[in-house]
Design an enzyme around this catalytic site. Sequence first.
Site, PDB file in Angstrom:
ATOM      1  N   TRP A  21     -67.700  31.549  60.805  1.00 29.30           N
ATOM      2  CA  TRP A  21     -67.793  31.001  59.434  1.00 29.30           C
ATOM      3  C   TRP A  21     -68.838  31.666  58.351  1.00 29.30           C
ATOM      4  O   TRP A  21     -68.842  32.389  57.508  1.00 29.30           O
ATOM      5  CB  TRP A  21     -68.023  29.373  58.925  1.00 29.30           C
ATOM      6  CG  TRP A  21     -68.008  29.407  57.207  1.00 29.30           C
ATOM      7  CD1 TRP A  21     -67.559  29.567  55.894  1.00 29.30           C
ATOM      8  CD2 TRP A  21     -68.216  28.394  56.835  1.00 29.30           C
ATOM      9  NE1 TRP A  21     -67.842  28.697  55.209  1.00 29.30           N
ATOM     10  CE2 TRP A  21     -68.211  27.841  55.492  1.00 29.30           C
ATOM     11  CE3 TRP A  21     -68.716  26.837  57.692  1.00 29.30           C
ATOM     12  CZ2 TRP A  21     -68.162  26.788  54.847  1.00 29.30           C
ATOM     13  CZ3 TRP A  21     -69.162  25.402  56.602  1.00 29.30           C
ATOM     14  CH2 TRP A  21     -69.207  25.099  55.191  1.00 29.30           C
ATOM     15  N   ASP A  51     -63.548  30.815  66.352  1.00 32.25           N
ATOM     16  CA  ASP A  51     -63.126  30.542  65.354  1.00 32.25           C
ATOM     17  C   ASP A  51     -63.822  30.880  63.814  1.00 32.25           C
ATOM     18  O   ASP A  51     -64.417  31.367  64.296  1.00 32.25           O
ATOM     19  CB  ASP A  51     -63.578  28.825  65.035  1.00 32.25           C
ATOM     20  CG  ASP A  51     -62.741  27.976  64.166  1.00 32.25           C
ATOM     21  OD1 ASP A  51     -62.283  27.513  64.609  1.00 32.25           O
ATOM     22  OD2 ASP A  51     -63.826  27.497  63.565  1.00 32.25           O
ATOM     23  N   TYR A  56     -62.744  32.179  55.024  1.00 35.30           N
ATOM     24  CA  TYR A  56     -63.938  32.321  54.948  1.00 35.30           C
ATOM     25  C   TYR A  56     -64.218  33.944  54.807  1.00 35.30           C
ATOM     26  O   TYR A  56     -63.847  35.198  55.653  1.00 35.30           O
ATOM     27  CB  TYR A  56     -64.516  32.719  56.591  1.00 35.30           C
ATOM     28  CG  TYR A  56     -64.302  31.114  57.172  1.00 35.30           C
ATOM     29  CD1 TYR A  56     -64.206  30.142  56.755  1.00 35.30           C
ATOM     30  CD2 TYR A  56     -64.121  30.713  58.814  1.00 35.30           C
ATOM     31  CE1 TYR A  56     -64.216  28.824  57.165  1.00 35.30           C
ATOM     32  CE2 TYR A  56     -64.198  29.788  58.831  1.00 35.30           C
ATOM     33  CZ  TYR A  56     -64.418  28.569  58.133  1.00 35.30           C
ATOM     34  OH  TYR A  56     -64.461  27.229  58.746  1.00 35.30           O
ATOM     35  N   HIS A 122     -55.947  23.504  57.741  1.00 36.34           N
ATOM     36  CA  HIS A 122     -58.052  23.519  58.015  1.00 36.34           C
ATOM     37  C   HIS A 122     -58.035  22.749  56.595  1.00 36.34           C
ATOM     38  O   HIS A 122     -58.012  22.475  56.203  1.00 36.34           O
ATOM     39  CB  HIS A 122     -57.897  25.145  57.087  1.00 36.34           C
ATOM     40  CG  HIS A 122     -59.180  25.586  57.480  1.00 36.34           C
ATOM     41  ND1 HIS A 122     -59.633  26.526  56.843  1.00 36.34           N
ATOM     42  CD2 HIS A 122     -60.510  24.878  57.349  1.00 36.34           C
ATOM     43  CE1 HIS A 122     -61.477  26.818  56.768  1.00 36.34           C
ATOM     44  NE2 HIS A 122     -61.474  25.397  56.643  1.00 36.34           N
ATOM     45  N   SER A 153     -57.683  21.321  62.224  1.00 30.70           N
ATOM     46  CA  SER A 153     -58.977  20.982  62.029  1.00 30.70           C
ATOM     47  C   SER A 153     -58.903  19.306  61.197  1.00 30.70           C
ATOM     48  O   SER A 153     -58.180  19.767  60.171  1.00 30.70           O
ATOM     49  CB  SER A 153     -59.331  22.129  61.696  1.00 30.70           C
ATOM     50  OG  SER A 153     -61.272  21.911  61.074  1.00 30.70           O
TER      51      SER A 153
END
Length: 328
Positions: A21, A51, A56, A122, A153
């Site tokens: 991220w 990940d 991002y 997400h 997630s």
Amino acid sequence: MQYRRLGSTGWEVSAIGFGAWALGADWGAVTDDDAMAALHAAVDSGVNFIDTADVYGDGRSEQLVGRLLRERPDDEIHVATKAGRRLDPHTAAGYTSQKFHRFVDRSLTNLSIDSVPLLQLHCPPSDVYYRPEVFAALDDLKAAGKIRHYGVSVEKVEEALKATGFPGVESIQIIFNAFRHRPSELFFREAAIRDVGIIARVPLASGLLSGRMDRQSAFPPDDHRSYNRDGAAFDVGETFAGVPYEAGLDAVDAIRRLVPEGWTMAQLALRWILMWDEVSTTIPGAKNPQQARDNAIAADLPPIDAETMAHLERLYRDRIGPLVHHRW
Ligand SMILES: NC(=O)c1ccc[n+]([C@@H]2O[C@H](COP(=O)([O-])OP(=O)(O)OC[C@H]3O[C@@H](n4cnc5c(N)ncnc54)[C@H](OP(=O)(O)O)[C@@H]3O)[C@@H](O)[C@H]2O)c1
């Protein structure tokens, strides 16, 4: 490095993975050079699970991970990305097959690959867990060869339990760390029964559990640790794991004396997560090679002794749990 099975994907993933991220945005400035050096240092240390997400840095993180894949053609690297958060407004009604195809095509371009190894929803709105057609759309993407596996997630344990009810879901990513114990109560057992891999995120409570922060620590304006402390931009649980900053610092002070000789506090925090065999991998975010290397070492440390585990459990029960346990 230690490797663990990621549920029914059959992948053997490094117990310490890499969270990308910060390489995209939202954590202050990270140069391309630092980002690439951090990724290479992780892979050099045995990390094979990364990940990322399409949002991002609006694709920057995926593009850097794509560059890594091109620069390491001989390494087997398992990449997990995410989709859903490009929807505006972010509603369950937007989770359509057509949108997924568009999101995944963009991720494939960013990553320069022809099939996404693991696609994760997400942190979708709660209604998504009551729409089987969303999961059917993921099955279709898989059948079309655009993705190889999919998972979710999640924010809350209840969402994790709901998601594992869909047979195609092969992994769940959830916040689990020394300041967030609830996933280990019921969810870990259920995931194991269904052979669903567990990806533990925010392992350092956004860096709080590194022990490097204090009351004077300042974060740049484009760092979520300054702009999302009250959840103004996204779920407050993603910033310091939802623990109010000062309360977190007090607890970290109590943890200092528990850190074994020769370990860092970050390594203690990561090793704590790996004490649970159900966890497939945990994905600390590293912004430079030193952090990436230090984090990878945690997988090779011996188990934490029972007395230290009991101290950490009491600390959570008495001080941190009352602030977070009922919320996520
Ligand atoms: N909704 C979702 O799906 C979602 C949400 C959040 C996170 N994630 C994933 O989970 C990953 C990890 O979570 P996170 O990045 O939020 O938080 P984290 O891993 O708990 O904390 C990362 C931060 O801790 C500090 N740090 C890392 N290694 C360190 C070390 N060895 N020593 C000292 N400090 C260290 C760094 O910040 P400083 O150097 O600036 O202190 C780093 O940016 C993300 O990268 C992302 O892939 C997913």
